[in-house]
Write a protein that holds these residues in place. Structure first.
Motif, PDB file in Angstrom:
ATOM      1  N   GLN A 345      36.345  52.596  36.109  1.00 60.65           N
ATOM      2  CA  GLN A 345      36.846  52.940  37.430  1.00 60.65           C
ATOM      3  C   GLN A 345      38.191  52.249  37.668  1.00 60.65           C
ATOM      4  O   GLN A 345      38.451  51.184  37.099  1.00 60.65           O
ATOM      5  CB  GLN A 345      35.858  52.489  38.512  1.00 60.65           C
ATOM      6  CG  GLN A 345      34.421  52.929  38.291  1.00 60.65           C
ATOM      7  CD  GLN A 345      34.240  54.414  38.451  1.00 60.65           C
ATOM      8  OE1 GLN A 345      34.564  54.992  39.481  1.00 60.65           O
ATOM      9  NE2 GLN A 345      33.712  55.065  37.418  1.00 60.65           N
ATOM     10  N   ASN A 346      39.013  52.823  38.533  1.00 64.70           N
ATOM     11  CA  ASN A 346      40.258  52.157  38.910  1.00 64.70           C
ATOM     12  C   ASN A 346      39.997  50.939  39.791  1.00 64.70           C
ATOM     13  O   ASN A 346      40.778  49.988  39.803  1.00 64.70           O
ATOM     14  CB  ASN A 346      41.178  53.129  39.651  1.00 64.70           C
ATOM     15  CG  ASN A 346      41.730  54.202  38.734  1.00 64.70           C
ATOM     16  OD1 ASN A 346      41.955  53.954  37.556  1.00 64.70           O
ATOM     17  ND2 ASN A 346      41.935  55.400  39.269  1.00 64.70           N
ATOM     18  N   LYS A 347      38.886  50.989  40.510  1.00 68.94           N
ATOM     19  CA  LYS A 347      38.504  49.886  41.380  1.00 68.94           C
ATOM     20  C   LYS A 347      37.020  50.027  41.688  1.00 68.94           C
ATOM     21  O   LYS A 347      36.420  51.099  41.493  1.00 68.94           O
ATOM     22  CB  LYS A 347      39.318  49.903  42.676  1.00 68.94           C
ATOM     23  CG  LYS A 347      39.115  51.165  43.511  1.00 68.94           C
ATOM     24  CD  LYS A 347      39.976  51.146  44.766  1.00 68.94           C
ATOM     25  CE  LYS A 347      39.731  52.409  45.613  1.00 68.94           C
ATOM     26  NZ  LYS A 347      40.566  52.405  46.834  1.00 68.94           N
ATOM     27  N   ASN A 349      34.107  50.991  43.771  1.00 66.88           N
ATOM     28  CA  ASN A 349      34.122  52.043  44.779  1.00 66.88           C
ATOM     29  C   ASN A 349      32.730  52.628  44.995  1.00 66.88           C
ATOM     30  O   ASN A 349      31.844  52.499  44.157  1.00 66.88           O
ATOM     31  CB  ASN A 349      35.083  53.160  44.376  1.00 66.88           C
ATOM     32  CG  ASN A 349      34.606  53.916  43.144  1.00 66.88           C
ATOM     33  OD1 ASN A 349      33.869  54.900  43.230  1.00 66.88           O
ATOM     34  ND2 ASN A 349      35.016  53.443  41.964  1.00 66.88           N
ATOM     35  N   VAL A 361      35.459  47.874  35.881  1.00 64.95           N
ATOM     36  CA  VAL A 361      36.918  47.800  35.820  1.00 64.95           C
ATOM     37  C   VAL A 361      37.301  47.065  34.545  1.00 64.95           C
ATOM     38  O   VAL A 361      36.500  46.325  33.975  1.00 64.95           O
ATOM     39  CB  VAL A 361      37.511  47.078  37.048  1.00 64.95           C
ATOM     40  CG1 VAL A 361      37.103  47.772  38.340  1.00 64.95           C
ATOM     41  CG2 VAL A 361      37.095  45.604  37.070  1.00 64.95           C
ATOM     42  N   ARG A 374      45.816  43.913  33.995  1.00 65.63           N
ATOM     43  CA  ARG A 374      44.407  44.074  34.346  1.00 65.63           C
ATOM     44  C   ARG A 374      44.007  43.025  35.396  1.00 65.63           C
ATOM     45  O   ARG A 374      44.446  41.878  35.339  1.00 65.63           O
ATOM     46  CB  ARG A 374      43.523  43.907  33.117  1.00 65.63           C
ATOM     47  CG  ARG A 374      43.672  45.002  32.076  1.00 65.63           C
ATOM     48  CD  ARG A 374      42.736  44.752  30.915  1.00 65.63           C
ATOM     49  NE  ARG A 374      42.712  45.846  29.947  1.00 65.63           N
ATOM     50  CZ  ARG A 374      41.880  45.900  28.922  1.00 65.63           C
ATOM     51  NH1 ARG A 374      41.010  44.923  28.723  1.00 65.63           N
ATOM     52  NH2 ARG A 374      41.921  46.924  28.094  1.00 65.63           N
ATOM     53  N   LYS A 375      43.134  43.422  36.319  1.00 69.54           N
ATOM     54  CA  LYS A 375      42.645  42.511  37.339  1.00 69.54           C
ATOM     55  C   LYS A 375      41.145  42.723  37.525  1.00 69.54           C
ATOM     56  O   LYS A 375      40.704  43.847  37.755  1.00 69.54           O
ATOM     57  CB  LYS A 375      43.385  42.747  38.662  1.00 69.54           C
ATOM     58  CG  LYS A 375      44.870  42.408  38.602  1.00 69.54           C
ATOM     59  CD  LYS A 375      45.549  42.610  39.953  1.00 69.54           C
ATOM     60  CE  LYS A 375      47.029  42.265  39.879  1.00 69.54           C
ATOM     61  NZ  LYS A 375      47.715  42.453  41.182  1.00 69.54           N
ATOM     62  N   GLU A 377      37.433  42.753  39.108  1.00 61.94           N
ATOM     63  CA  GLU A 377      36.807  43.011  40.400  1.00 61.94           C
ATOM     64  C   GLU A 377      35.296  42.952  40.227  1.00 61.94           C
ATOM     65  O   GLU A 377      34.780  43.049  39.119  1.00 61.94           O
ATOM     66  CB  GLU A 377      37.205  44.383  40.958  1.00 61.94           C
ATOM     67  CG  GLU A 377      38.664  44.512  41.339  1.00 61.94           C
ATOM     68  CD  GLU A 377      38.965  45.828  42.042  1.00 61.94           C
ATOM     69  OE1 GLU A 377      38.007  46.531  42.453  1.00 61.94           O
ATOM     70  OE2 GLU A 377      40.159  46.155  42.187  1.00 61.94           O
ATOM     71  N   ARG A 388      34.021  44.874  48.079  1.00 60.43           N
ATOM     72  CA  ARG A 388      34.811  44.843  46.849  1.00 60.43           C
ATOM     73  C   ARG A 388      35.438  43.457  46.754  1.00 60.43           C
ATOM     74  O   ARG A 388      36.138  43.016  47.662  1.00 60.43           O
ATOM     75  CB  ARG A 388      35.884  45.925  46.922  1.00 60.43           C
ATOM     76  CG  ARG A 388      36.854  45.976  45.770  1.00 60.43           C
ATOM     77  CD  ARG A 388      37.959  46.983  46.087  1.00 60.43           C
ATOM     78  NE  ARG A 388      38.983  47.024  45.059  1.00 60.43           N
ATOM     79  CZ  ARG A 388      40.206  47.533  45.259  1.00 60.43           C
ATOM     80  NH1 ARG A 388      40.538  48.030  46.451  1.00 60.43           N
ATOM     81  NH2 ARG A 388      41.080  47.537  44.278  1.00 60.43           N
ATOM     82  N   PHE A 390      37.882  40.628  44.824  1.00 59.61           N
ATOM     83  CA  PHE A 390      39.065  40.546  43.981  1.00 59.61           C
ATOM     84  C   PHE A 390      39.059  39.259  43.161  1.00 59.61           C
ATOM     85  O   PHE A 390      38.278  38.333  43.416  1.00 59.61           O
ATOM     86  CB  PHE A 390      40.326  40.636  44.834  1.00 59.61           C
ATOM     87  CG  PHE A 390      40.406  41.889  45.648  1.00 59.61           C
ATOM     88  CD1 PHE A 390      40.863  43.076  45.085  1.00 59.61           C
ATOM     89  CD2 PHE A 390      39.996  41.908  46.977  1.00 59.61           C
ATOM     90  CE1 PHE A 390      40.924  44.245  45.823  1.00 59.61           C
ATOM     91  CE2 PHE A 390      40.044  43.068  47.731  1.00 59.61           C
ATOM     92  CZ  PHE A 390      40.514  44.242  47.149  1.00 59.61           C
TER      93      PHE A 390
END
Length: 398
Positions: A345-347, A349, A361, A374-375, A377, A388, A390
């Motif tokens: 997934q992009n984030k 969700n 992610v 890349r970060k 989550e 969500r 971070f």
């Protein structure tokens, strides 16, 4: 003539730039990325491990890899009685850090259902990215700077695929092993939900594993399969884990629930038992007519299938499911939502009116730089609220 040539060249350059820009946008949308070479410290394998094997019913052999890729490898080992207090250390070369933990004398199969008031932090598909995993837990206040459990009676849920691809799988697995023991002492829980890549490793499928693990196995005089085999402490521990759990009304599974699973009328414990029985059985094709198969054979094939099995299913994101089909899969377990990894997934969700939450992610790899950056989550559940989370510990409700 010269002016015409210049205009022509400018047009070619403009078209080329536009074409490259379009390719870049399409590639970014499809998840393409660029990464640079590995940090040379990643090839420093001194004190890599430990790799611990049952030598017989009473002796454990604790072994470490020493040396580096350039100058060669060797090992050091020490033997212990299985009932003795065995304290070991896992080393992470990129920042010269380490953590200590003790080896348990036995492994228990966890429950399939939990009901309490504890908060939940769920993360998936870490894939050997030890630093990203460690730092995320620190910033999320699951552990402190000294890597001690600080999440109280909370649930840390690891939704599969913590092995393969990354360079520090051994560190990740032992870190989970350590945190599991500490959480239990504080009234909390670490839930290691098995994903398809854990199953691949137990089946002996190492095509996605880092090349160094084959070298380590050779140095230890083992086959790569033995690193997570039933005679290794880490493999024996992993093979007792569940593939699906219900925690405070939330269903956690790596892939997902195929709508047809409802037809078998199985409870979670039965599903986990069937899937666990397959961990060390490499799948073979049964070409007999379906009418000739027993119900048990049909159920087993469905649950371990790379298309329909809970550890593999991608239907929430790849199939055109209806809301009714999604909710029918939840209803059989009295679940409010299903939380899955497996499909990138992009984030973090929510989809299907909030009933499906995707949390896979791509996490940073400590030994390698990626672009786009890349970060990490994760998902935080507090009662009926979903957040969500971070990499810096901030969160937003979803």
């Amino acid at each position: 003539m010269k002016n015409r040539l210049l205009k022509y060249l400018k047009r070619i350059l403009l078209v080329s730039l536009l074409g490259l820009s379009l390719l870049f946008i399409i590639g970014y949308y499809l998840g393409a990325e660029y990464h640079s070479g590995d940090n040379p410290l990643a090839a420093n394998w001194d004190n890599e491990g430990p790799y611990i094997f049952y030598e017989n019913d009473s002796v454990l052999n604790v072994r470490y890899i020493m040396g580096n890729e350039k100058e060669g490898l060797y090992e050091r080992e020490k033997k212990y009685h299985v009932d003795s207090l065995i304290s070991v250390r896992s080393h992470y070369p990129l920042d010269s850090s380490s953590f200590d933990f003790s080896i348990k004398s036995n492994n228990k199969t966890p429950k399939s259902t939990y009901r309490d008031n504890g908060d939940i932090l769920a993360i998936s598909d870490v894939e050997g990215s030890y630093k990203a995993f460690r730092d995320f837990l620190i910033h999320s206040k699951v552990i402190d700077e000294d890597l001690n459990w600080t999440f109280g009676n909370g649930h840390l849920v690891l939704v599969g695929d913590f092995v393969d691809r990354g360079a520090f799988v051994t560190q990740v697995l032992w870190f989970i092993y350590k945190l599991e023991q500490e959480a239990e002492k504080e009234g909390g829980f670490v839930h290691f939900i098995i994903g398809n890549h854990e199953i691949k490793n137990m089946h002996g499928n190492y095509r996605a594993a880092g090349e160094k693990y084959e070298q380590f196995a050779n140095t230890l005089g083992k086959e790569q399969l033995d690193l997570y085999g039933v005679n290794s402490v880490i493999g024996n521990w992993m093979s007792n884990k569940n593939a699906i759990e219900l925690i405070n009304g939330n269903l956690f599974v790596h892939g997902g629930i195929h709508p047809d699973l409802a037809n078998f009328k199985l409870n979670l414990s039965e599903i986990n038992e069937i899937i666990r029985a397959d961990y060390y059985h490499f799948p073979t094709s049964n070409k007999s007519n379906s009418s000739e198969k027993s119900r048990d054979e049909i159920v087993q094939e469905f649950l371990v299938s790379s298309k329909t099995g809970p550890c593999w299913y991608r239907g929430y994101f790849k199939d055109n499911l209806s809301q009714e089909e999604v909710e029918s899969g939840l209803a059989i377990f009295n679940a409010n939502t299903v939380i899955v990894g497996h499909t990138i997934q992009n984030k973090v969700n929510r989809q299907y009116q909030g009933k499906v939450i995707g949390i896979d992610v791509q996490h940073p790899q400590g030994h390698r730089w990626h672009w786009p950056q890349r970060k990490s989550e994760a998902l935080h559940i507090e009662g009926s609220k979903y957040y969500r989370v971070f990499a810096n510990g901030d969160k937003e409700e979803i």
